[in-house]
Write a protein that holds these residues in place. Sequence first.
Motif, short mmCIF file in Angstrom:
data_model
loop_
_atom_site.label_atom_id
_atom_site.label_comp_id
_atom_site.label_asym_id
_atom_site.label_seq_id
_atom_site.Cartn_x
_atom_site.Cartn_y
_atom_site.Cartn_z
N LEU A 285 -4.48 2.45 -5.48
CA LEU A 285 -4.38 1.06 -5.06
C LEU A 285 -2.99 0.51 -5.34
CD1 LEU A 285 -7.70 -0.42 -6.54
CD2 LEU A 285 -7.21 -0.03 -4.12
N GLY A 286 -2.55 -0.39 -4.48
CA GLY A 286 -1.36 -1.17 -4.75
C GLY A 286 -1.78 -2.60 -5.04
N ILE A 287 -1.32 -3.14 -6.15
CA ILE A 287 -1.66 -4.52 -6.53
C ILE A 287 -0.42 -5.38 -6.29
CG2 ILE A 287 -2.31 -6.07 -8.42
CD1 ILE A 287 -3.16 -2.35 -8.54
N ILE A 288 -0.53 -6.32 -5.36
CA ILE A 288 0.60 -7.17 -4.99
C ILE A 288 0.47 -8.51 -5.71
CG2 ILE A 288 1.85 -8.22 -3.06
CD1 ILE A 288 0.47 -6.16 -1.24
N VAL B 131 4.89 -5.16 -6.96
CA VAL B 131 3.78 -4.27 -6.59
C VAL B 131 3.60 -3.24 -7.71
CG1 VAL B 131 2.90 -2.59 -4.94
CG2 VAL B 131 4.26 -4.54 -4.13
N ASP B 132 2.40 -3.17 -8.25
CA ASP B 132 2.04 -2.14 -9.22
C ASP B 132 1.07 -1.17 -8.56
OD1 ASP B 132 3.55 -3.13 -11.37
OD2 ASP B 132 1.99 -4.59 -11.87
N GLN B 133 1.14 0.08 -9.01
CA GLN B 133 0.27 1.11 -8.44
C GLN B 133 -0.59 1.76 -9.50
OE1 GLN B 133 2.20 3.74 -5.42
NE2 GLN B 133 4.07 2.68 -6.03
N VAL B 134 -1.83 2.02 -9.15
CA VAL B 134 -2.74 2.76 -10.02
C VAL B 134 -3.48 3.79 -9.18
CG1 VAL B 134 -3.07 0.87 -11.66
CG2 VAL B 134 -4.58 1.06 -9.66
N LEU B 135 -3.86 4.87 -9.81
CA LEU B 135 -4.62 5.90 -9.12
C LEU B 135 -6.11 5.58 -9.11
CD1 LEU B 135 -3.01 9.23 -10.41
CD2 LEU B 135 -2.53 7.99 -8.31
N LYS C 248 -10.82 -5.89 -15.79
CA LYS C 248 -10.28 -4.81 -16.61
C LYS C 248 -8.96 -4.29 -16.01
CE LYS C 248 -14.67 -3.17 -18.54
NZ LYS C 248 -15.62 -2.03 -18.62
N LEU C 249 -8.91 -4.18 -14.70
CA LEU C 249 -7.70 -3.68 -14.05
C LEU C 249 -6.53 -4.63 -14.28
CD1 LEU C 249 -6.10 -1.84 -12.17
CD2 LEU C 249 -7.10 -3.07 -10.22
N ILE C 250 -6.75 -5.91 -14.02
CA ILE C 250 -5.67 -6.89 -14.20
C ILE C 250 -5.25 -6.98 -15.66
CG2 ILE C 250 -5.01 -9.30 -13.94
CD1 ILE C 250 -5.30 -7.69 -11.32
#
Length: 378
Positions: A10-13, A19-23, A63-65
């Motif tokens: 995912l890309g978090i804008i 932009v941050d990226q997580v698998l 949790k992600l944020i």
Amino acid sequence: LQGWTITNGLGIIWSDGRVDQVLLDEPNLAFADPADVAVAPDGRLALVTSSGSDRVAVVDLEKLIGMLESASPEELERVFPNHLGKPTEFVTTHVGTQNSPRGLLIAPDGKTAFTANALDDSLTVIDLAKLRSAGRIDLGGPKVITKVREGERLFHSADITFHRQFSCHSCHPDGHIDGLTYDIEPDGIGSSPVDNRTLRGILDTAPFKWEGTNPSLPRQCGPRLSVFFTRIQPFTPDELSALENYICTIPRPPNRYRPLGAPLTDAQRRGKAMFERTRTNDGRVIPKDNRCITCHFPPLFTDRTRRDVGTKGDIDRESEFDVPHLNNIYDSAPYLHDGRSETLEEIWTRFNPYDTHGVTNDMTKDQLNDLIEYLKTL
């Protein structure tokens, strides 16, 4: 290095443009071909479909944020985009679906979600309170799974690859291209890179691969695939036959530059004359093997041979490459065997200095423009 070749995530804008990226890949279980994401009305969770592994990931957004906001710049830049263990901290569960879930919709009340299972002609209903499947809605598709349909399912399934990382569809979305250049051969990192090629309309265009070393699709999709991609024999004989049947039926879309049956425009007719010419502007005879029409004659616009057109690079091991078909060539950039040419024009303005890939250096700019206009109609 970590046992995978393709990652999915995912890309978090953020509101400031960061932009941050997580698998979404986890150890021993990748999240192949993410297709859609939807956020619940209350912002509590998000759902993501994996069309390659037939499941939906349920992401706990709090949790992600929280994980991202408390991370250091080093973690955000180098750790999270490559960390296979991090998804276990914010992916609550996975919900199984039918074949190739793509589209995703969460109902306005936030209690139910639906996935569109593209290769099952169905919807999967997800109970968001219990986070599990609540049933399947049949959309009235065919009841008999044909050989071509079975091949299409295999083409879109990541079951054949190590950790279920990717499918044929990953590199050939909709049977076409992803626009990337790959270093596939085990001949040293960076050696002999190859441009990804479309699968649309490739029936009767053997041999395959840029080096023309695979005489048939069963060879290309069987032994060759196992050596360079899966490390195991990917398909049974029946599955391989079904996959070949599907690939041979992938159609070319309607040509956007020339509707079916439409006459050529003036520019396209002039370009056709340049494509078929036998003499240069000053009257010199063009050697037969250096004429466009010799290697690219209709209807497939390939003579199915290997040719040396002077495009061997410093890191290539071969100088002869398969003559590609030109159908729908306008839609398959970049060009040449290693993807070095970003446009059709660059093939001849930058990468044909000695007229080894057709005689083009005598052409005026208008003549080259006309040639390109004609090539786009093929």
